[in-house]
Design an enzyme around this catalytic site. Structure first.
Site, PDB file in Angstrom:
ATOM      1  N   GLU A  45       1.037  -0.910   0.043  1.00  0.00           N
ATOM      2  CA  GLU A  45      -0.392   0.079   0.312  1.00  0.00           C
ATOM      3  C   GLU A  45       0.806   1.514   0.344  1.00  0.00           C
ATOM      4  OE1 GLU A  45      -3.515   0.728   0.743  1.00  0.00           O
ATOM      5  OE2 GLU A  45      -1.796   3.075   0.052  1.00  0.00           O
ATOM      6  N   CYS A  77     -20.232   4.539  -5.262  1.00  0.00           N
ATOM      7  CA  CYS A  77     -20.898   4.697  -4.739  1.00  0.00           C
ATOM      8  C   CYS A  77     -21.691   5.660  -5.557  1.00  0.00           C
ATOM      9  CB  CYS A  77     -20.524   6.142  -3.623  1.00  0.00           C
ATOM     10  SG  CYS A  77     -21.886   5.982  -2.863  1.00  0.00           S
ATOM     11  N   ASP A 131     -13.666  -2.796  -4.971  1.00  0.00           N
ATOM     12  CA  ASP A 131     -14.208  -1.992  -6.323  1.00  0.00           C
ATOM     13  C   ASP A 131     -12.967  -2.331  -7.571  1.00  0.00           C
ATOM     14  OD1 ASP A 131     -15.451  -0.387  -4.073  1.00  0.00           O
ATOM     15  OD2 ASP A 131     -15.015   1.611  -4.441  1.00  0.00           O
ATOM     16  N   LYS A 188     -20.145  -0.671  -6.234  1.00  0.00           N
ATOM     17  CA  LYS A 188     -19.221  -0.608  -6.112  1.00  0.00           C
ATOM     18  C   LYS A 188     -19.425  -0.101  -4.573  1.00  0.00           C
ATOM     19  CE  LYS A 188     -16.718  -1.827  -9.618  1.00  0.00           C
ATOM     20  NZ  LYS A 188     -16.377  -2.319  -9.474  1.00  0.00           N
ATOM     21  N   THR A 189     -19.149  -0.219  -3.347  1.00  0.00           N
ATOM     22  CA  THR A 189     -19.535   0.386  -1.989  1.00  0.00           C
ATOM     23  C   THR A 189     -18.757  -0.098  -0.677  1.00  0.00           C
ATOM     24  OG1 THR A 189     -21.105  -0.662  -1.486  1.00  0.00           O
ATOM     25  CG2 THR A 189     -21.694   1.609  -2.915  1.00  0.00           C
ATOM     26  N   ALA A 196     -19.748  -0.647   2.050  1.00  0.00           N
ATOM     27  CA  ALA A 196     -21.228  -1.622   2.867  1.00  0.00           C
ATOM     28  C   ALA A 196     -20.990  -2.585   1.657  1.00  0.00           C
ATOM     29  CB  ALA A 196     -22.577  -0.806   2.303  1.00  0.00           C
ATOM     30  N   CYS A 241     -26.999   1.663   0.566  1.00  0.00           N
ATOM     31  CA  CYS A 241     -26.456   3.040  -0.376  1.00  0.00           C
ATOM     32  C   CYS A 241     -26.921   3.907   0.497  1.00  0.00           C
ATOM     33  CB  CYS A 241     -26.854   3.316  -1.454  1.00  0.00           C
ATOM     34  SG  CYS A 241     -26.533   4.985  -2.322  1.00  0.00           S
TER      35      CYS A 241
HETATM   36  C1  LIG Z   1     -17.471  10.421  -2.275  1.00  0.00           C
HETATM   37  C2  LIG Z   1     -17.614   9.351  -2.295  1.00  0.00           C
HETATM   38  C3  LIG Z   1     -18.864   8.682  -1.634  1.00  0.00           C
HETATM   39  C4  LIG Z   1     -19.034   7.562  -1.339  1.00  0.00           C
HETATM   40  N1  LIG Z   1     -20.028   6.997  -0.710  1.00  0.00           N
HETATM   41  C5  LIG Z   1     -20.483   5.949  -0.267  1.00  0.00           C
HETATM   42  C6  LIG Z   1     -20.707   4.850   0.943  1.00  0.00           C
HETATM   43  O1  LIG Z   1     -22.777   6.656   0.318  1.00  0.00           O
HETATM   44  N2  LIG Z   1     -21.433   4.640   1.290  1.00  0.00           N
HETATM   45  C7  LIG Z   1     -20.587   3.470   1.400  1.00  0.00           C
HETATM   46  O2  LIG Z   1     -20.592   1.885   1.134  1.00  0.00           O
HETATM   47  N3  LIG Z   1     -19.581   3.568   0.138  1.00  0.00           N
HETATM   48  C8  LIG Z   1     -19.645   4.974  -0.724  1.00  0.00           C
HETATM   49  N4  LIG Z   1     -18.445   5.585  -1.116  1.00  0.00           N
HETATM   50  C9  LIG Z   1     -17.644   3.808  -1.662  1.00  0.00           C
HETATM   51  C10 LIG Z   1     -16.291   3.567  -0.668  1.00  0.00           C
HETATM   52  O3  LIG Z   1     -15.409   4.564  -0.371  1.00  0.00           O
HETATM   53  C11 LIG Z   1     -16.077   2.514  -2.076  1.00  0.00           C
HETATM   54  O4  LIG Z   1     -16.281   1.344  -2.478  1.00  0.00           O
HETATM   55  C12 LIG Z   1     -14.703   1.633  -0.629  1.00  0.00           C
HETATM   56  O5  LIG Z   1     -13.836   2.081  -0.475  1.00  0.00           O
HETATM   57  C13 LIG Z   1     -14.119   0.526  -1.762  1.00  0.00           C
HETATM   58  O6  LIG Z   1     -12.901  -0.035  -0.356  1.00  0.00           O
HETATM   59  P1  LIG Z   1     -11.921  -0.850  -1.647  1.00  0.00           P
HETATM   60  O7  LIG Z   1     -10.911  -1.551  -0.702  1.00  0.00           O
HETATM   61  O8  LIG Z   1     -12.068  -1.828  -3.297  1.00  0.00           O
HETATM   62  O9  LIG Z   1     -10.714   0.340  -2.681  1.00  0.00           O
HETATM   63  P2  LIG Z   1     -10.344   1.713  -1.018  1.00  0.00           P
HETATM   64  O10 LIG Z   1     -10.697   1.581  -0.125  1.00  0.00           O
HETATM   65  O11 LIG Z   1     -10.698   3.250  -2.120  1.00  0.00           O
HETATM   66  O12 LIG Z   1      -9.170   1.060  -1.400  1.00  0.00           O
HETATM   67  C14 LIG Z   1      -8.005   0.723  -2.366  1.00  0.00           C
HETATM   68  C15 LIG Z   1      -6.015   1.289  -1.719  1.00  0.00           C
HETATM   69  O13 LIG Z   1      -5.537   0.604  -2.878  1.00  0.00           O
HETATM   70  C16 LIG Z   1      -4.811   1.903  -2.552  1.00  0.00           C
HETATM   71  N5  LIG Z   1      -3.974   1.354  -3.900  1.00  0.00           N
HETATM   72  C17 LIG Z   1      -3.799   1.649  -5.218  1.00  0.00           C
HETATM   73  N6  LIG Z   1      -3.376   1.792  -6.203  1.00  0.00           N
HETATM   74  C18 LIG Z   1      -2.665   0.972  -5.987  1.00  0.00           C
HETATM   75  C19 LIG Z   1      -1.814  -0.177  -6.346  1.00  0.00           C
HETATM   76  N7  LIG Z   1      -0.453   0.059  -7.042  1.00  0.00           N
HETATM   77  N8  LIG Z   1      -0.819  -0.830  -5.403  1.00  0.00           N
HETATM   78  C20 LIG Z   1      -0.848  -0.953  -4.164  1.00  0.00           C
HETATM   79  N9  LIG Z   1      -2.215  -0.468  -3.390  1.00  0.00           N
HETATM   80  C21 LIG Z   1      -2.753   0.901  -4.456  1.00  0.00           C
HETATM   81  C22 LIG Z   1      -5.095   2.650  -2.726  1.00  0.00           C
HETATM   82  O14 LIG Z   1      -4.131   3.785  -2.187  1.00  0.00           O
HETATM   83  C23 LIG Z   1      -6.303   2.557  -1.610  1.00  0.00           C
HETATM   84  O15 LIG Z   1      -5.594   2.256  -0.380  1.00  0.00           O
HETATM   85  C24 LIG Z   1     -18.119   6.078  -1.785  1.00  0.00           C
HETATM   86  C25 LIG Z   1     -17.409   6.689  -1.787  1.00  0.00           C
HETATM   87  C26 LIG Z   1     -16.957   8.175  -2.939  1.00  0.00           C
HETATM   88  C27 LIG Z   1     -15.880   8.740  -3.465  1.00  0.00           C
END
Ligand SMILES: Cc1cc2nc3c(=O)[nH]c(=O)nc-3n(C[C@H](O)[C@H](O)[C@H](O)COP(=O)(O)OP(=O)(O)OC[C@H]3O[C@@H](n4cnc5c(N)ncnc54)[C@H](O)[C@@H]3O)c2cc1C
Length: 395
Positions: free
Chosen positions: A36, A162, A296, A304-305, A307, A339
């Site tokens: 990370e 989201c 995501d 993609k959330t 949740a 959502c």
């Molecule tokens: C404006 C907004 C509102 C939202 N509202 C909601 C809501 O109300 N309810 C809800 O459930 N969700 C909501 N979400 C969505 C939610 O934040 C994401 O769906 C969630 O964070 C996905 O988790 P993840 O671990 O897949 O990705 P993330 O939490 O985005 O984590 C991905 C990680 O991978 C790392 N990474 C990237 N590239 C690399 C690489 N090359 N090598 C290693 N690591 C890397 C990043 O630095 C990051 O830390 C919202 C998002 C936004 C932007």
């Protein structure tokens, strides 16, 4: 620092940290490495309320180090290449890490440059976006200085995280303008690539009613392709036929086009659309059984959330452990996503549904109604659950 881990996790975001915590919490904790690059971790769902002026953006940020579980190794580099045949990942620092099992959770990529005139201009000329920590202040800036004219809210023609967020900020803006007494000299425009206000019928009905009651101008099946900042013009293309629609704006909240991270898209573990190719129920890779993916960046056909991630995590962990023991994979993810659809200050419709668009609700009342209690849940309850529960592997 070891170059080999029993479980190597790519991405220490919502999904990566939650999985890591659970694997370290076992009676016999596994050897976990987390690749990370970021110093900081963000609670992204709160950015909607930051954009609406409810909180300062600092509330969304914590140090990544605080959430790396005890005993896990944090490799502060970015993964750049997958070598699944050799159980190895290469990073941008040129290091190569090997694993017995791999969990890919690198999130979604924001592609600002896919809209002409957008990259570099968010924060000026009335252009705003809640979609990153760097830009989220621009929304509240644009909103509190807004006096009259068109306030436009966009939804791109790509998968996004989201899918409710593009309209949540619109509802807050509408409410804000009413509270300021400027709503009758302003026009709130929702211009979306989707075919309607929401994909799940149970919640689309009350939301369509709100669209009418609150006098929102809607344009569906249109895609923002260009912004001309100096002229404050937004140029959309009809998805069918490509006809142009030009809308003048005073402020525009842009949800940027999004897609799988490039390093995943170009890798042997991606499907034809660029997402990590996993089984939609087990989260196991369809070709490499020692690879799992969630969140995501995965091909899971859910909304993609965070949740959704909360429900994907225990399934991934249980199936990963079964795979290690050589057992059949018994845990199944049903596509649950939620959502919390903010429809104003102090109002929220809590949408919860599964893969088939069937409501999969948590409370014994009609969740399709706007409620203060659900707004309070989003504002106070969910952030607590996230920082102290989910990221610690507890829920
Ligand atoms: C404006 C907004 C509102 C939202 N509202 C909601 C809501 O109300 N309810 C809800 O459930 N969700 C909501 N979400 C969505 C939610 O934040 C994401 O769906 C969630 O964070 C996905 O988790 P993840 O671990 O897949 O990705 P993330 O939490 O985005 O984590 C991905 C990680 O991978 C790392 N990474 C990237 N590239 C690399 C690489 N090359 N090598 C290693 N690591 C890397 C990043 O630095 C990051 O830390 C919202 C998002 C936004 C932007």
């Amino acid at each position: 620092m070891s170059n080999h881990h029993q479980v190597l996790i790519i991405g220490g975001g919502s999904a990566g940290l939650s999985v890591a915590s659970r694997l370290r919490d076992l009676d016999d904790p596994l050897d976990v490495g987390i690749i990370e690059p970021s110093e900081d971790h963000y609670y992204q769902p709160i950015w909607t309320l930051v954009g609406g002026g409810v909180f300062d953006k600092e509330i969304s940020r914590r140090e990544e180090a605080e959430f790396i579980p005890d005993g896990a190794e944090w490799i502060q580099e970015a993964a750049s290449e997958f070598q699944p045949e050799e159980n190895a990942v290469v990073t941008d620092a040129g290091n190569r890490y090997t694993y017995d099992y791999l969990v890919v959770a690198a999130g979604i990529q924001l592609n600002w440059d896919q809209v002409k005139g957008l990259a570099g201009n968010v924060g000026s000329h009335g252009i705003a976006s809640n979609y990153s920590y760097e830009t989220v202040d621009s929304t509240w800036d644009a909103l509190r200085h807004f006096k009259q004219g068109n306030a436009v809210f966009t939804f791109p023609n790509t998968a996004i995280k989201c899918a409710g967020a593009p309209q949540k900020i619109m509802w807050l803006a509408d409410h804000w303008m009413r509270k300021q007494g400027i709503r009758d000299q302003s026009n709130v425009v929702y211009a979306a690539a989707t075919g309607g206000i929401f994909g799940v019928e149970t919640y689309a009905r009350p939301l369509s009613k709100l669209v009418e009651e609150r006098d929102i101008e809607t344009h569906y099946s249109v895609d923002l392709v260009e912004i001309v900042p100096e002229e404050k013009k937004a140029i959309f293309e009809q998805i069918e036929g490509g006809d142009q629609l030009v809308i003048d704006y005073e402020m525009i909240h842009v949800t940027p086009p999004q897609g799988p991270p490039d390093f995943i898209k170009e890798s042997p573990i991606a499907n034809e659309d660029g997402w990590v190719d996993v089984d939609k129920y087990t989260t196991q890779h369809v070709e490499y059984p020692n690879i799992f993916s969630l969140g995501d960046c995965s091909s899971l056909p859910t909304s993609k959330t965070g949740a959704a991630v909360r429900k994907e995590v225990p399934v991934t962990v249980e199936n990963l452990l079964s795979e290690m023991r050589g057992d059949a994979l018994g845990a199944k993810y049903n596509g649950y996503a939620s959502c919390p659809l903010v429809t104003g200050y102090g109002r929220l419709i809590l949408c919860e549904f599964d893969y088939d668009g069937n409501p999969d609700e948590s409370f014994p009342f009609d969740q399709a109604q706007e409620r203060y209690s659900m707004y309070a849940l989003k504002k106070y309850g969910l952030p607590e659950m996230y920082w102290n529960g989910m990221l610690r592997g507890r829920m």
